[in-house]
Design an enzyme around this catalytic site. Sequence first.
Site, short mmCIF file in Angstrom:
data_model
loop_
_atom_site.label_atom_id
_atom_site.label_comp_id
_atom_site.label_asym_id
_atom_site.label_seq_id
_atom_site.Cartn_x
_atom_site.Cartn_y
_atom_site.Cartn_z
N HIS A 55 1.79 1.67 -3.48
CA HIS A 55 0.52 2.27 -4.07
C HIS A 55 0.64 3.78 -3.93
O HIS A 55 0.53 4.45 -4.62
CB HIS A 55 -0.49 1.59 -3.54
CG HIS A 55 -1.59 1.27 -4.84
ND1 HIS A 55 -1.23 0.50 -5.88
CD2 HIS A 55 -2.80 1.31 -4.62
CE1 HIS A 55 -2.25 0.03 -6.31
NE2 HIS A 55 -3.40 0.89 -5.97
N THR A 71 0.87 -1.38 -0.10
CA THR A 71 0.08 0.06 -0.14
C THR A 71 0.82 1.10 -0.07
O THR A 71 0.66 2.35 -0.62
CB THR A 71 -0.96 -0.14 1.21
OG1 THR A 71 -1.62 -1.12 1.17
CG2 THR A 71 -1.77 1.31 1.30
#
Lengths: 338, 338
Positions: A42, A39
Amino acid sequence: MLATFYQGKRSFIVSQKQNESPGKSEVRIKVAYTGVCGTDMHIFHGMMDQRVNMPMTIGHEMSGTVDQVGADVVGFTEGDKVVVRPLDDRGARPADKGNNHICRDLKFIGIDSPGSMQQYWNVPAFTLHKLPADIDMKLAALCEPLAVACHDVRRAHLQKDEVVVVLGGGPIGLLVAMVARHYGGKVFISEINQSRIELAEKMGFSVVNPLKTDLVSVIDKETDGFMADVVFEVAGAQPALDVMTEVAGIRGRIVMVAIHGQPKPINLFKFFWKELQLIGARVYERADYEEAIDLINSNHLPLTKLITDVQPLSRIQQVFESIDSNPEGMKVLLNCQE
Amino acid sequence: MLATFYQGKRSFIVSQKQNESPGKSEVRIKVAYTGVCGTDMHIFHGMMDQRVNMPMTIGHEMSGTVDQVGADVVGFTEGDKVVVRPLDDRGARPADKGNNHICRDLKFIGIDSPGSMQQYWNVPAFTLHKLPADIDMKLAALCEPLAVACHDVRRAHLQKDEVVVVLGGGPIGLLVAMVARHYGGKVFISEINQSRIELAEKMGFSVVNPLKTDLVSVIDKETDGFMADVVFEVAGAQPALDVMTEVAGIRGRIVMVAIHGQPKPINLFKFFWKELQLIGARVYERADYEEAIDLINSNHLPLTKLITDVQPLSRIQQVFESIDSNPEGMKVLLNCQE
């Protein structure tokens, strides 16, 4: 104190910041290590700029020690080793039906509010879990992803001796495989990346490269046609979605761990025909964290093999760039005191 | 005796046939009524010509009386009212893990072997369930689809007072709705056909036409944001697949009743985000049949409203053609003694 800030466009700044006292019901943590999560990558890639309030200190996989305790905090004292369960569920409503860990108004600490990629970090005390005094703080920084794996396995209701296929041998896939094996599962991993295959094999797993060998035939043969009782979809790719309904045996349970941003074609006929179940799993509950801490402390899992690099916090920009350029790495930790 | 045979190309022949004695472990049934199922229509439309060994007597939703008992049959005598659970699971293997009702080598009686659209029918005695002596034989012919509904609801682990959304108000959808309501579910039906909507409303159900009203908003409002605990996908259409993940609340269970011949796009993100479950459900088990018989005999369900026509067996060709031309009908029975 040193803090890092994601400022968009694949870039971090590292700067000095005032070290603030913890507020009421808060604790200040001296962060030991912070892991870089998918994440976080990301966010680095700009995929979550709508959600992240830049400049933002990110990071949520961590270990640390209590540095200062705010008013009204009970149960924690300076020097306690801790991890943070980065879920702010204070907005939970009755309609969440008690599932506060995924409540509609959940705030994820380290995405929706400042995270642990800094030397000191103020967090609400209710997010803390105490660690044993002699725990390895690098391994403790794996508590958050390990709790994900514990939650996934718990959602599967895995029974001893059941056949497990893990689709995808990245960090979460390997953690799921470790936990499933620990609880008696007979685990097979499907992975296409050669270095990940080798790492999984070093951990003692049976690994299939589905680009070279037909996964369904292997599982059919290895299980005498019983096929998988539990499948974990951790790959996030269409071939995994295609094979998950094939490799699952009658009434098999498929746990959806991967995040699929778009609707994807699924063989619903197989769900009907074999009475399969698809089980969504997201983050973790309190019990998953306690279990993860116990597992780390017991030293029963090959967790050290997962940590492929440890770098000073000040090198955050290079670290994120190197993860992009080196897909063979697994878990990289930032040493937040360097 | 009169028998009917599907011979391909949307056509049946009706002819006299030798009435044979039941073999060992078999029973000869004098068939009272046979319902026309969606699968029978599928066969009529030529969609299953690969599987059906023509000319074939089809039919599997029925009621009848024991006419003659073969050697080695115990527990049944001439005149007993019975229904047949049309699953030949004699090929079940250990790899079926005890789920014999969906065993890999299952033969479905009435598709893979001769069915009940004839005056007399020889079946293995193990397929029989005895009916109460005073049961209505037309309603008893609904036992098979009602057992499907009982199985679907059982697979959902429905609890009293849970909110249920049934997507599709055809015969199976209405039966699922009836059973779910009987066990305390608060049921909403989504249906677009006006005559089906009216029938469901006559049965006392809350019905939403999703072409006219936003289903998600209705369920949100009616449940104070709690949304559905259980969703039954019985429509078999993409809009139902799109809405099922929206209308389900946190940790909602979605039962896949419809048969989707091709892979279809599914919002997997919602499975992850709300920790939804997708539960495959196919046919029924012994307990579902016993439950269906009890429900029919108790007269607690509005089953009579479901039977929209009863025609003589000899008119089978016209009956199948009229079902095609009149989509407003629900369940049509063939009187197998006329």
